[in-house]
Design a protein around this motif. Structure first.
Motif: not given
Length: 71
Positions: A5-9, A32-34, A37-39, A61-71
């Protein structure tokens, strides 16, 4: 999990090498994605998430607001 989680932040772009990511890793990533707010870009294509891991990521992903591109 806390280290993950710290890494993803701290990053904005994340790509997981194909074939190395499985259901357990997907569930940890989902948690971690939940709260992340940075990724903004994540590529986990061509991995073996299985149904359980895929569902966990979709739910997060329903809770994550920062992710713009998900492949």
């Amino acid at each position: 999990m806390l280290i993950f989680q710290s890494f993803l932040l701290k990053i904005h772009f994340y790509k997981i090498v194909k074939g190395l990511f499985m259901a357990a890793g997907a569930k940890a990533l989902a948690e971690a994605l939940k709260s992340n707010g940075v990724l903004t870009y994540m590529d986990i294509g061509y991995n073996k998430l299985e149904d359980e891991g895929g569902c966990a990521i979709i739910d997060s992903l329903l809770l994550n607001t920062s992710l713009q591109v998900f492949l």
